[in-house]
Design a protein around this motif. Structure first.
Motif, PDB file in Angstrom:
ATOM      1  N   GLY A  71      26.316  47.074  39.138  1.00 20.76           N
ATOM      2  CA  GLY A  71      26.106  46.329  40.276  1.00 20.76           C
ATOM      3  C   GLY A  71      25.489  45.011  40.401  1.00 20.76           C
ATOM      4  O   GLY A  71      24.473  45.230  40.146  1.00 20.76           O
ATOM      5  N   HIS A  72      26.484  44.027  40.328  1.00 12.97           N
ATOM      6  CA  HIS A  72      25.910  42.763  40.147  1.00 12.97           C
ATOM      7  C   HIS A  72      26.325  41.717  40.978  1.00 12.97           C
ATOM      8  O   HIS A  72      26.369  40.366  40.575  1.00 12.97           O
ATOM      9  CB  HIS A  72      26.067  42.229  38.538  1.00 12.97           C
ATOM     10  CG  HIS A  72      27.315  42.371  37.996  1.00 12.97           C
ATOM     11  ND1 HIS A  72      28.031  43.539  37.485  1.00 12.97           N
ATOM     12  CD2 HIS A  72      28.442  41.601  38.159  1.00 12.97           C
ATOM     13  CE1 HIS A  72      29.188  43.241  37.308  1.00 12.97           C
ATOM     14  NE2 HIS A  72      29.571  41.863  37.473  1.00 12.97           N
ATOM     15  N   GLU A  73      26.999  42.002  42.097  1.00 21.13           N
ATOM     16  CA  GLU A  73      27.362  41.075  43.237  1.00 21.13           C
ATOM     17  C   GLU A  73      26.457  41.175  44.400  1.00 21.13           C
ATOM     18  O   GLU A  73      27.199  41.750  45.415  1.00 21.13           O
ATOM     19  CB  GLU A  73      28.903  41.056  43.079  1.00 21.13           C
ATOM     20  CG  GLU A  73      29.516  40.585  42.011  1.00 21.13           C
ATOM     21  CD  GLU A  73      31.153  40.550  42.156  1.00 21.13           C
ATOM     22  OE1 GLU A  73      31.666  39.830  41.704  1.00 21.13           O
ATOM     23  OE2 GLU A  73      31.544  41.570  42.947  1.00 21.13           O
ATOM     24  N   VAL A  98      32.338  44.854  43.861  1.00 19.96           N
ATOM     25  CA  VAL A  98      32.744  45.665  42.790  1.00 19.96           C
ATOM     26  C   VAL A  98      33.562  45.193  41.857  1.00 19.96           C
ATOM     27  O   VAL A  98      34.658  44.397  42.150  1.00 19.96           O
ATOM     28  CB  VAL A  98      33.610  47.137  43.466  1.00 19.96           C
ATOM     29  CG1 VAL A  98      34.200  47.810  42.378  1.00 19.96           C
ATOM     30  CG2 VAL A  98      32.914  47.830  44.191  1.00 19.96           C
ATOM     31  N   CYS A  99      32.952  44.881  40.628  1.00 10.57           N
ATOM     32  CA  CYS A  99      33.337  43.988  39.575  1.00 10.57           C
ATOM     33  C   CYS A  99      34.147  44.851  38.471  1.00 10.57           C
ATOM     34  O   CYS A  99      33.749  45.976  38.143  1.00 10.57           O
ATOM     35  CB  CYS A  99      32.382  43.180  38.995  1.00 10.57           C
ATOM     36  SG  CYS A  99      32.849  42.183  37.696  1.00 10.57           S
ATOM     37  N   ARG A 100      35.350  44.264  37.667  1.00 14.29           N
ATOM     38  CA  ARG A 100      36.086  44.984  36.636  1.00 14.29           C
ATOM     39  C   ARG A 100      34.934  45.302  35.544  1.00 14.29           C
ATOM     40  O   ARG A 100      34.947  46.719  34.995  1.00 14.29           O
ATOM     41  CB  ARG A 100      37.072  44.322  36.186  1.00 14.29           C
ATOM     42  CG  ARG A 100      37.853  44.923  35.406  1.00 14.29           C
ATOM     43  CD  ARG A 100      39.276  44.140  35.022  1.00 14.29           C
ATOM     44  NE  ARG A 100      39.925  44.437  36.195  1.00 14.29           N
ATOM     45  CZ  ARG A 100      40.856  45.692  36.385  1.00 14.29           C
ATOM     46  NH1 ARG A 100      40.847  46.375  35.498  1.00 14.29           N
ATOM     47  NH2 ARG A 100      41.661  45.691  37.346  1.00 14.29           N
ATOM     48  N   THR A 101      33.843  44.795  35.500  1.00 17.03           N
ATOM     49  CA  THR A 101      32.984  45.044  34.365  1.00 17.03           C
ATOM     50  C   THR A 101      32.032  46.343  34.675  1.00 17.03           C
ATOM     51  O   THR A 101      31.867  47.016  33.975  1.00 17.03           O
ATOM     52  CB  THR A 101      31.754  43.945  34.394  1.00 17.03           C
ATOM     53  OG1 THR A 101      32.401  42.467  34.272  1.00 17.03           O
ATOM     54  CG2 THR A 101      30.739  44.116  33.545  1.00 17.03           C
ATOM     55  N   ASP A 102      31.983  46.644  35.957  1.00 15.77           N
ATOM     56  CA  ASP A 102      31.357  47.993  36.501  1.00 15.77           C
ATOM     57  C   ASP A 102      32.274  49.169  35.988  1.00 15.77           C
ATOM     58  O   ASP A 102      31.690  50.168  35.502  1.00 15.77           O
ATOM     59  CB  ASP A 102      31.261  48.148  37.719  1.00 15.77           C
ATOM     60  CG  ASP A 102      30.476  46.945  38.398  1.00 15.77           C
ATOM     61  OD1 ASP A 102      29.681  46.301  37.814  1.00 15.77           O
ATOM     62  OD2 ASP A 102      30.563  46.631  39.738  1.00 15.77           O
ATOM     63  N   LEU A 135      29.514  36.129  43.920  1.00 20.07           N
ATOM     64  CA  LEU A 135      28.466  36.052  42.843  1.00 20.07           C
ATOM     65  C   LEU A 135      28.857  36.322  41.357  1.00 20.07           C
ATOM     66  O   LEU A 135      27.980  36.014  40.312  1.00 20.07           O
ATOM     67  CB  LEU A 135      27.515  36.925  43.298  1.00 20.07           C
ATOM     68  CG  LEU A 135      26.676  36.622  44.707  1.00 20.07           C
ATOM     69  CD1 LEU A 135      26.161  37.609  45.277  1.00 20.07           C
ATOM     70  CD2 LEU A 135      25.827  35.336  44.283  1.00 20.07           C
ATOM     71  N   CYS A 136      30.129  37.244  41.048  1.00 19.68           N
ATOM     72  CA  CYS A 136      30.347  37.234  39.689  1.00 19.68           C
ATOM     73  C   CYS A 136      31.660  36.854  39.603  1.00 19.68           C
ATOM     74  O   CYS A 136      32.206  35.798  38.991  1.00 19.68           O
ATOM     75  CB  CYS A 136      30.182  38.744  39.228  1.00 19.68           C
ATOM     76  SG  CYS A 136      30.810  38.807  37.433  1.00 19.68           S
ATOM     77  N   ALA A 137      32.653  37.437  40.319  1.00 19.02           N
ATOM     78  CA  ALA A 137      33.974  36.948  40.462  1.00 19.02           C
ATOM     79  C   ALA A 137      34.346  35.410  40.434  1.00 19.02           C
ATOM     80  O   ALA A 137      35.077  34.994  39.832  1.00 19.02           O
ATOM     81  CB  ALA A 137      34.908  37.832  41.365  1.00 19.02           C
TER      82      ALA A 137
HETATM   83 ZN   LIG Z   1      31.243  40.905  37.293  1.00 19.74          ZN
END
Ligand SMILES: [Zn+2]
Ligand SMILES: [Zn+2]
Length: 332
Positions: A63-65, A41-45, A150-152
């Motif tokens: 969702g991108h991780e 869960v990324c802050r971008t979401d 994967l993103c963070a």
């Molecule tokens: Zn992200």
């Protein structure tokens, strides 16, 4: 399959995310289908759900991780096979032909495709990805712990490079969430002195437990001038103070995709003496490969909090209120 969609973007308290039943996706040409095991869960979401980032597609699944296993291969695929464990990141595609792609800056592509923004992401049981943009993951990396890398992890790594701290130098980290706690570990293992400035006792405690050189609040000054700093908190109000904490010639890199308004800067106080302010925009696949290799070698360890996929909205709401430290990960 189960999938979450951003229905009407708005404050997270108003439940902008909705869980729906969707037909299982079919990979098109050059794509593979991934059975989702976990999704970070990324802050971008959160920015997408709340409308800070304008939706680029109706009812998109965020969702991108994503960590998952390839279970179907579309026509024309040559790189991945059924059974491969892969990571699906934010950068889901580029045109490969614009001037930025051609000079190796594909993170600046003028026609990019982002996972969980332009195409459906991993808040679901399955997602599809262009096989050229998925990362192969070492088998021994745990699916929960790999997700935030994967993103963070990747974006934090690019921000660390952007901050241009010389070997043995002094790094400031403003905000200490999912991305920062991974970046701090890389920086320390590379021999940098790391000063963390963050709000929230839980975040400060996590920073202290990782053994950083100092921990303070966002309004404190670090105990020594900084060669470089990274702003992870999406708070433009922190920019002047962070610039003032830089030593001559230092760089402040802003890691987020969204930032609240930056107050007026004073040239003498905030920028003169060749201090630099720069942003970080997505990442290249080379950044991703480099970081995943490094994270494996340096044994970077994510602090994670698991949520069942069915509780994705709760995970985002907990992220908004700072209810956990480290990174939330959805498990299917
Ligand atoms: Zn992200
Ligand atoms: Zn391009």
């Amino acid at each position: 399959m189960r999938a979450w969609i951003v229905d009407q973007p708005g404050p997270i308290g108003g439940r902008p995310l909705r869980q729906v039943e969707r037909t299982d996706p079919e990979p098109s040409r050059g794509q593979v289908r991934v059975r989702v095991l976990t999704c970070g869960v990324c802050r971008t979401d959160l920015h997408l759900a709340e409308g800070d980032l304008k939706p680029r597609r109706q009812a998109v699944t965020p969702g991108h991780e994503v960590v998952g296993v390839v279970d179907q291969v579309g026509p024309g695929c040559t790189r991945l096979s059924v059974g491969d464990r892969v990571g699906v990141p934010w950068l889901g595609g580029t045109d490969g032909s614009c001037r930025y792609c051609r000079r190796g800056d594909e993170n600046l592509c003028t026609a990019p495709t982002f996972t969980g923004w332009d195409v459906d992401g991993g808040y679901a049981d399955w997602c599809c990805v262009d096989e050229r943009f998925a990362y192969a993951l070492p088998e021994r990396l745990d699916a929960v712990e790999a997700a935030p890398l994967l993103c963070a992890g990747i974006i934090g790594y690019r921000a660390l490079l952007a901050a241009e701290v010389p070997p043995g130098g002094r790094l400031g980290i403003y905000g200490f969430g999912g991305s920062a706690h991974l970046t701090a570990q890389v920086a320390m293992k590379q021999g940098l002195r790391v000063h963390v400035l963050t709000r929230g006792e839980a975040n400060q405690a996590l920073a202290a437990s990782l053994g950083v050189d100092s921990v303070g609040s966002v309004h404190d000054r670090p105990p020594e001038p900084l060669d470089g700093a990274i702003l992870f908190a999406p708070a433009g109000a922190l920019v002047p103070g962070a610039l003032q904490s830089l030593d001559r010639g230092g760089t402040l890199a802003i890691a987020g995709i969204w930032l609240s308004e930056i107050p007026a800067l004073d040239y003498e106080r905030d920028l003169f003496q060749e201090r630099r302010l720069r942003s970080v925009t997505a990442n290249t696949r080379a950044d991703g490969e480099a970081f995943l290799t490094l994270a494996d070698r340096l044994k970077i360890k994510a602090t994670t909090h698991r949520y069942p996929l069915d509780h994705a909205d709760q995970a985002l709401s907990d992220l908004a209120t700072g209810a956990f430290n480290g990174a939330a990960v959805l498990c299917t």
